[in-house]
Design a protein around this motif. Structure first.
Motif, mmCIF file in Angstrom:
data_model
loop_
_atom_site.group_PDB
_atom_site.id
_atom_site.type_symbol
_atom_site.label_atom_id
_atom_site.label_comp_id
_atom_site.label_asym_id
_atom_site.label_seq_id
_atom_site.Cartn_x
_atom_site.Cartn_y
_atom_site.Cartn_z
ATOM 1 N N MET A 79 62.495 17.813 49.240
ATOM 2 C CA MET A 79 61.332 17.073 49.733
ATOM 3 C C MET A 79 61.111 15.812 48.910
ATOM 4 S SD MET A 79 57.368 18.367 49.753
ATOM 5 C CE MET A 79 57.296 18.329 47.949
ATOM 6 N N LEU A 80 61.191 15.928 47.595
ATOM 7 C CA LEU A 80 60.993 14.781 46.709
ATOM 8 C C LEU A 80 62.128 13.776 46.841
ATOM 9 C CD1 LEU A 80 59.797 16.871 43.648
ATOM 10 C CD2 LEU A 80 58.387 15.242 44.935
ATOM 11 N N ALA A 81 63.353 14.276 46.974
ATOM 12 C CA ALA A 81 64.508 13.376 47.113
ATOM 13 C C ALA A 81 64.407 12.544 48.388
ATOM 14 C CB ALA A 81 65.804 14.185 47.104
ATOM 15 N N ARG A 82 63.915 13.161 49.467
ATOM 16 C CA ARG A 82 63.747 12.397 50.711
ATOM 17 C C ARG A 82 62.720 11.287 50.530
ATOM 18 N NH1 ARG A 82 64.563 17.603 53.106
ATOM 19 N NH2 ARG A 82 62.328 18.053 53.009
ATOM 20 N N LYS A 83 61.644 11.592 49.836
ATOM 21 C CA LYS A 83 60.611 10.586 49.589
ATOM 22 C C LYS A 83 61.158 9.436 48.759
ATOM 23 C CE LYS A 83 56.772 8.408 48.737
ATOM 24 N NZ LYS A 83 56.200 7.506 49.768
ATOM 25 N N LEU A 84 61.965 9.749 47.754
ATOM 26 C CA LEU A 84 62.453 8.731 46.821
ATOM 27 C C LEU A 84 63.794 8.139 47.242
ATOM 28 C CD1 LEU A 84 61.510 10.674 43.585
ATOM 29 C CD2 LEU A 84 60.342 8.676 44.516
ATOM 30 N N ASN A 85 64.338 8.602 48.367
ATOM 31 C CA ASN A 85 65.603 8.094 48.891
ATOM 32 C C ASN A 85 66.704 8.169 47.841
ATOM 33 O OD1 ASN A 85 67.284 6.984 50.866
ATOM 34 N ND2 ASN A 85 66.902 4.880 50.152
ATOM 35 N N MET A 86 66.886 9.362 47.288
ATOM 36 C CA MET A 86 67.896 9.553 46.256
ATOM 37 C C MET A 86 68.618 10.878 46.479
ATOM 38 S SD MET A 86 65.650 10.680 42.899
ATOM 39 C CE MET A 86 67.136 11.159 41.978
ATOM 40 N N ASN A 87 69.680 11.094 45.721
ATOM 41 C CA ASN A 87 70.444 12.330 45.809
ATOM 42 C C ASN A 87 69.622 13.485 45.252
ATOM 43 O OD1 ASN A 87 72.296 14.430 45.602
ATOM 44 N ND2 ASN A 87 73.962 13.112 44.945
ATOM 45 N N VAL A 88 69.523 14.569 46.018
ATOM 46 C CA VAL A 88 68.709 15.697 45.585
ATOM 47 C C VAL A 88 69.227 16.304 44.286
ATOM 48 C CG1 VAL A 88 69.997 17.430 46.895
ATOM 49 C CG2 VAL A 88 67.580 17.819 46.390
ATOM 50 N N ALA A 89 70.520 16.150 44.007
ATOM 51 C CA ALA A 89 71.080 16.695 42.762
ATOM 52 C C ALA A 89 70.477 16.037 41.530
ATOM 53 C CB ALA A 89 72.600 16.527 42.754
ATOM 54 N N GLY A 90 69.877 14.869 41.701
ATOM 55 C CA GLY A 90 69.269 14.176 40.569
ATOM 56 C C GLY A 90 67.850 14.594 40.263
ATOM 57 N N VAL A 91 67.258 15.460 41.093
ATOM 58 C CA VAL A 91 65.883 15.939 40.848
ATOM 59 C C VAL A 91 65.965 17.227 40.049
ATOM 60 C CG1 VAL A 91 63.689 16.585 41.898
ATOM 61 C CG2 VAL A 91 65.184 14.921 43.050
ATOM 62 N N LYS A 92 65.417 17.234 38.851
ATOM 63 C CA LYS A 92 65.522 18.380 37.953
ATOM 64 C C LYS A 92 64.146 18.842 37.487
ATOM 65 C CE LYS A 92 70.072 17.699 37.709
ATOM 66 N NZ LYS A 92 71.057 18.606 38.344
ATOM 67 N N ASP A 93 64.111 20.093 37.026
ATOM 68 C CA ASP A 93 62.968 20.660 36.291
ATOM 69 C C ASP A 93 61.677 20.728 37.112
ATOM 70 O OD1 ASP A 93 64.825 20.730 34.293
ATOM 71 O OD2 ASP A 93 63.942 19.128 33.101
ATOM 72 N N VAL A 94 61.817 20.995 38.401
ATOM 73 C CA VAL A 94 60.650 21.350 39.220
ATOM 74 C C VAL A 94 60.382 22.834 38.988
ATOM 75 C CG1 VAL A 94 59.778 21.595 41.573
ATOM 76 C CG2 VAL A 94 61.132 19.577 40.937
ATOM 77 N N ILE A 95 59.143 23.186 38.661
ATOM 78 C CA ILE A 95 58.818 24.571 38.292
ATOM 79 C C ILE A 95 57.990 25.228 39.398
ATOM 80 C CG2 ILE A 95 57.695 26.075 36.591
ATOM 81 C CD1 ILE A 95 58.071 23.810 34.550
ATOM 82 N N VAL A 96 58.376 26.440 39.748
ATOM 83 C CA VAL A 96 57.601 27.245 40.693
ATOM 84 C C VAL A 96 56.910 28.352 39.903
ATOM 85 C CG1 VAL A 96 57.681 28.699 42.751
ATOM 86 C CG2 VAL A 96 59.259 26.761 42.531
ATOM 87 N N TRP A 97 55.593 28.331 39.892
ATOM 88 C CA TRP A 97 54.805 29.332 39.179
ATOM 89 C C TRP A 97 54.224 30.336 40.170
ATOM 90 C CZ3 TRP A 97 54.516 29.024 33.859
ATOM 91 C CH2 TRP A 97 54.716 27.788 33.246
ATOM 92 N N GLY A 98 54.137 31.607 39.746
ATOM 93 C CA GLY A 98 53.301 32.563 40.464
ATOM 94 C C GLY A 98 53.993 33.471 41.441
ATOM 95 N N ASN A 99 53.361 33.649 42.596
ATOM 96 C CA ASN A 99 53.766 34.612 43.610
ATOM 97 C C ASN A 99 54.728 33.925 44.570
ATOM 98 O OD1 ASN A 99 53.984 36.678 45.438
ATOM 99 N ND2 ASN A 99 51.790 37.012 45.666
ATOM 100 N N ILE A 100 55.992 34.267 44.511
ATOM 101 C CA ILE A 100 57.029 33.530 45.227
ATOM 102 C C ILE A 100 56.797 33.530 46.729
ATOM 103 C CG2 ILE A 100 59.509 33.467 45.716
ATOM 104 C CD1 ILE A 100 59.813 34.826 42.870
ATOM 105 N N THR A 101 56.466 34.666 47.298
ATOM 106 C CA THR A 101 56.242 34.732 48.741
ATOM 107 C C THR A 101 54.751 34.871 49.053
ATOM 108 O OG1 THR A 101 56.834 37.087 48.547
ATOM 109 C CG2 THR A 101 58.505 35.604 49.405
ATOM 110 N N GLY A 102 53.919 34.488 48.103
ATOM 111 C CA GLY A 102 52.478 34.472 48.315
ATOM 112 C C GLY A 102 51.944 33.105 47.943
ATOM 113 N N CYS A 103 50.951 33.085 47.065
ATOM 114 C CA CYS A 103 50.355 31.829 46.628
ATOM 115 C C CYS A 103 51.067 31.382 45.355
ATOM 116 C CB CYS A 103 48.867 32.027 46.383
ATOM 117 S SG CYS A 103 47.979 30.497 46.093
ATOM 118 N N ASN A 104 51.727 30.244 45.428
ATOM 119 C CA ASN A 104 52.415 29.741 44.246
ATOM 120 C C ASN A 104 52.050 28.281 43.992
ATOM 121 O OD1 ASN A 104 54.266 28.091 45.854
ATOM 122 N ND2 ASN A 104 55.268 30.024 46.373
#
Length: 414
Positions: free
Chosen positions: A217-242
């Motif tokens: 999602m971020l790579a599309r916004k920034l018009n860049m290769n998704v492989a260059g987006v690092k260290d996005v953190i997902v906290w909490g309930n993976i299939t609930g509220c995160n």
């Protein structure tokens, strides 16, 4: 003997090789060489037979994800090009024909590293000698039919069967991966509760689907290769509220005003200067992201499971943050004893929580909200409470609360 004489003449004519050996001697040497070759071939076959393949069990294996997951496991990229595997597909008897079809297709693909693949519908024989168990079981959520608490109890009942079976039949160092569309954290938690001899560090819940989708999602916004987006953190309930945390995210290879070497990182929040996108589109994109992830049927969740397994066996990329649901021990002030998605790194066949990241007050409040939801799920599953209670009695829902937190975080970063 004529054949040997012809060979000697051939060798002398073309290679200038002469031999004073008698034909009988050369035949004896040839016979000895042949016996030695046969013995070596037998030894190699015996060694190969003694090398036992990894035993991988997949529950609810009739799910569409299996069609995408099996090739990823069998092509050698996950466990290595010299590691053979055996796959065991487990499901209820009514899906036996589906399992047989998957087995036939996998066999027809003739993967060199796939020693065997089989279907199983007898639950009492599940997980025999398992090295890895991938739990895909889901419940079909329909709040018009029954309450959320009833679904939680249904998940608990499934794990109440799995836990003792894993203890009884699987290897002592078995690794359990919880995936799927519903209650991923809770399934991992309840397997540990009902299988107390299973090592807690060997049970994880997969949150890579969220992580990779957020990066895209971020790579599309920034018009860049998704492989260059690092260290996005997902906290909490993976299939609930995160909570998707961008405060530590970095960009590599971004075409910005500052030029640097390939390993030069841009802090993501210093690059996204479009406040309108931050306050409206990003948050609505996250809502859309939630819908996409929850409705994925194959490629994305299969890739997520395969990626986590590859990291677990071979290590995650050096210096990168990976999000995984693990049993908490009080890190980041999250209560102990729940499975909570947080930043980790994999190394030498193990994982460890990265505890050196700074979190602001709003993020900490968000983590408290998420932990409350997971703690409530656990208490309902254990029948210690009958129904879930809202966080601190607030009238604001968890999702609205986290939306406010994201707005504050992004505003502070501008």
């Amino acid at each position: 003997m004529g054949g040997l004489d012809d060979f000697l003449e051939y060798a002398q004519h073309y290679y200038g090789v002469n031999s004073t050996m008698l034909s009988e001697e050369m035949l004896r040497i040839a016979e000895e060489n042949l016996r030695a070759h046969i013995e070596i071939a037998k030894e190699e076959e015996e060694v190969k037979r003694l090398i036992k393949p990894l035993q991988i069990w997949i529950t609810s294996a009739s799910a569409p994800i299996s069609y995408q997951l099996i090739p990823l496991l069998a092509n050698g990229e996950v466990f290595g090009m010299t590691t053979e595997i055996s796959i065991h597909l487990l499901d209820i008897p009514q899906f036996k024909d589906v399992l047989c079809g998957i087995v036939m297709e996998a066999e027809d693909m003739a993967f060199p590293l796939l020693r065997s693949i089989s279907e199983h519908t007898e639950l009492d024989k599940a997980f025999i000698q398992a090295d890895i168990i991938i739990v895909l079981d889901d419940v079909l959520l329909n709040r018009e039919v029954q309450s959320l608490e009833n679904y939680i109890r249904e998940v608990s009942e499934i794990c109440q069967v799995y836990g003792p079976l894993i203890e009884k039949n699987a290897k002592s160092e078995v690794r359990v991966i919880s995936s799927g569309k519903t209650f991923v954290n809770l399934k991992a938690m309840m397997i540990m509760v009902y299988g107390p001899s299973i090592k807690p560090e060997n049970v994880i819940a997969v949150s890579s689907s969220w992580e990779s989708a957020a990066k895209a999602m971020l790579a599309r916004k920034l018009n860049m290769n998704v492989a260059g987006v690092k260290d996005v953190i997902v906290w909490g309930n993976i299939t609930g509220c995160n909570y998707i945390d961008l405060s530590h995210a970095k960009l590599y290879g971004y075409d910005g005003a500052i030029w640097g070497p390939p390993n030069f990182p841009y802090p993501l929040l210093s690059v996204i200067y479009d406040s309108e996108w931050i306050h409206s589109e990003l948050l609505s994109e996250q809502s859309s992201l939630s819908s996409r992830v929850s409705h994925c049927v194959g490629m994305l969740p299969a890739h997520a499971v395969a990626t986590v397994l590859r990291y677990w066996y071979h290590g995650s990329p050096p210096g990168e943050i990976v999000s995984v649901g693990v049993l908490t021990k009080g890190q980041y002030c999250v209560p102990e004893g729940i499975v909570f998605s947080m930043p980790v790194r994999f190394q030498n066949g193990n994982w460890e929580v990265i505890t050196t990241l700074e979190t602001n007050e709003m993020t900490q409040e968000a983590l408290g909200c998420l932990a409350h939801e997971l703690m409530q799920e656990k208490l309902v599953a254990l029948k210690e409470i009958k129904e879930m209670h809202p966080y601190k009695g607030d009238k604001v829902t968890s999702n609205e609360y986290l939306r406010q937190g994201m707005e504050t975080l992004l505003t502070d970063s501008l």
